[in-house]
Design an enzyme around this catalytic site. Structure first.
Site: not given
Ligand code: GLU
Length: 484
Positions: A253-255
């Protein structure tokens, strides 16, 4: 066997995700390896998620990666149009066949009544799904409702108590219980098809032989195979690629870092490294080889060798591959990329001939992991230093240094079209006249021309920036640096 035809079918909802790049790459490799056709199809029927410019960006990113498609938007082909929003009539007409066969039906239930149904089911801990209420409508009811303009959707009529079997190249036989499947909406109330209908209709009409896509689409596949069966069409062969995971094994994920190909491109990663890296997310050749060019991948890739276990996205490996691919890259290719970057650099940057740029590349090769390091680690090639490293000043800029440098300047001034060896000779000459070691000149000159203490060979730097610029920088340093 029929011709191999595969497709990459992204939705234009933003940037191309590295997972999307892997799907595109595996389809491309499979097509090229098997003399097949690689199709690009844009799945843009979900208008709420449409992002302007996303199609252009996708095509640009694929072309940057050298993943050329044989048929698709802008390129054309025998099976077009390749943008789903340009094929709406096709979906409407095909769904008519299913309604006639009673494999699909009109549903006039309002979103509110569907919501109430869902809540009621949730209250009694029942699985939430449509209760097929509208399947009971008579032909007359349907005609009246259609005539009076009541909004409707079209649903797939999924029979209960069936085992839906999906054969997947990577996952083997996967079974689904039809009781757990909702009567999938095929045409939405805005008249647009859902992803499921458009995807199946297009894969059929475009004669796609193999559907190679991410694992997140596996739960949709039973609906798709039921649709093929309902139409009486032959199913394609499915291959669902493993999930991409963060190092902590959560879904990528982007996180936890960048996920858009664009991000890696703008950080200066080579496309060769990115492709090599993405190829290994779920596949390996079963040998020790880890570094591949695109054509080696075409030769060695096999869809049967793709793993089903999730693939961990390890940025250190990407960095290592980038370093290796950069090492393998001929100077002439680095030159081209460097020139593109120079074209975008500020106007006050010094412009060089190709010969000088090649000298910069050679000087920086052992010191760079990215081509843009040439600017970041050695900006002094392009701009005079704006300040000087304090530690180097304390160590090497003594009270006698300015006088020494003046003698050196005289020697340098005599040089005509100097090569690096000429600077070296002149510096030795000045040092021996001053009866000092060469180091007493080398360190201050390096500081004067570059502002720092390390970097490529001093004579390389002098040769590259040239005699006039070298003299100017040394004079400036004499004025600006206060001896310690
Ligand atoms: N449009 C889907 C996506 O965005 C395609 C899934 C498929 O390949 O069937 O990934």
């Amino acid at each position: 066997m029929n011709k191999i035809r595969v497709r990459f079918a992204p939705s234009p909802t933003g940037f191309l995700h590295v997972g999307g790049l892997r799907t595109a790459l595996y389809n491309y490799l499979f097509a090229r390896k098997n003399n097949g056709v690689f199709v690009l199809r844009i799945e843009d029927t979900d208008r709420t998620r449409y992002v302007d410019g996303a199609v252009e960006n996708l095509i640009d990113t694929l072309s940057w990666c050298s993943l050329d498609f044989d048929e698709g938007p802008q390129k054309g082909g025998m099976y077009g149009p390749y943008i789903q929003s340009e094929r709406l009539d096709i979906y409407k007409n095909t769904v008519g066949q299913l309604i006639e066969k009673k494999k699909a039906y009109y549903c006039f239930c309002s979103p509110e009544s569907i919501d109430t149904l869902r809540k009621d089911q949730q209250n009694v801990n029942q699985q939430t799904k449509y209760d097929k209420r509208c399947l009971k409508l008579t032909t007359q009811d349907i005609e009246e409702k259609l005539k009076s303009g009541i909004p409707y959707v079209v649903r797939l009529n999924i029979e209960s108590d069936q085992t839906v079997v999906v054969d997947d190249i990577i996952r083997g036989r996967v079974e689904f219980d039809s009781n757990l499947l909702d009567d999938q909406v095929l045409i939405k109330s805005d008249g647009y098809p859902t992803y499921h209908l458009a995807n199946v209709v297009d894969d059929h009409l475009m004669e796609i032989s193999h559907v190679i896509r991410g694992e997140e689409w596996l739960p949709s596949t039973p609906k798709h195979v039921l649709l093929y069966d309902a139409f009486g069409w032959e199913r394609p062969i499915f291959a669902h690629l493993p999930l991409l995971l963060n190092p902590d094994r959560s879904k990528l994920s982007k996180r936890q870092g960048d996920v858009a190909v664009e991000d890696y491109r703008s950080k200066g990663y080579l496309k060769e490294a990115l492709i090599n890296f993405v190829a290994l997310l779920g596949w390996n050749p079963g040998t020790e080889q880890e570094i591949f060019t695109l054509s080696e991948l075409v030769e060695q890739f096999s869809i049967d060798a793709v793993n089903k276990a999730g693939a961990v996205f390890n940025i250190e490996k990407l960095n290592w591959l980038n370093f290796e691919h950069l090492r393998m890259k001929p100077d002439a290719e680095i030159l081209q990329i460097l020139k593109e970057q120079i074209d975008k650099s500020p106007p006050d940057y010094i412009r060089y001939s190709d010969e000088k740029l090649l000298a910069i590349i050679q000087a920086m090769r052992p010191r760079m992991s990215f081509i843009k390091d040439i600017f970041e680690k050695s900006q002094y090639f392009f701009l005079p230093p704006s300040d000087y490293d304090q530690e180097v000043i304390s160590k090497h800029w003594k009270s006698e240094t300015p006088e020494h440098l003046k003698i050196l300047l005289e020697e340098f001034s005599k040089l005509e079209h100097p090569k690096k060896e000429d600077y070296e000779k002149a510096l030795h000459q000045a040092a021996s006249m001053l009866k000092i070691g060469n180091g007493k000149l080398i360190h201050p000159v390096r500081l004067a021309v570059s502002g720092v203490g390390g970097g490529p060979g001093l004579y390389d730097i002098l040769y590259i920036i040239g005699k006039e610029e070298s003299l100017r920088r040394i004079k400036k340093a004499i004025e600006r640096i206060k001896p310690q």
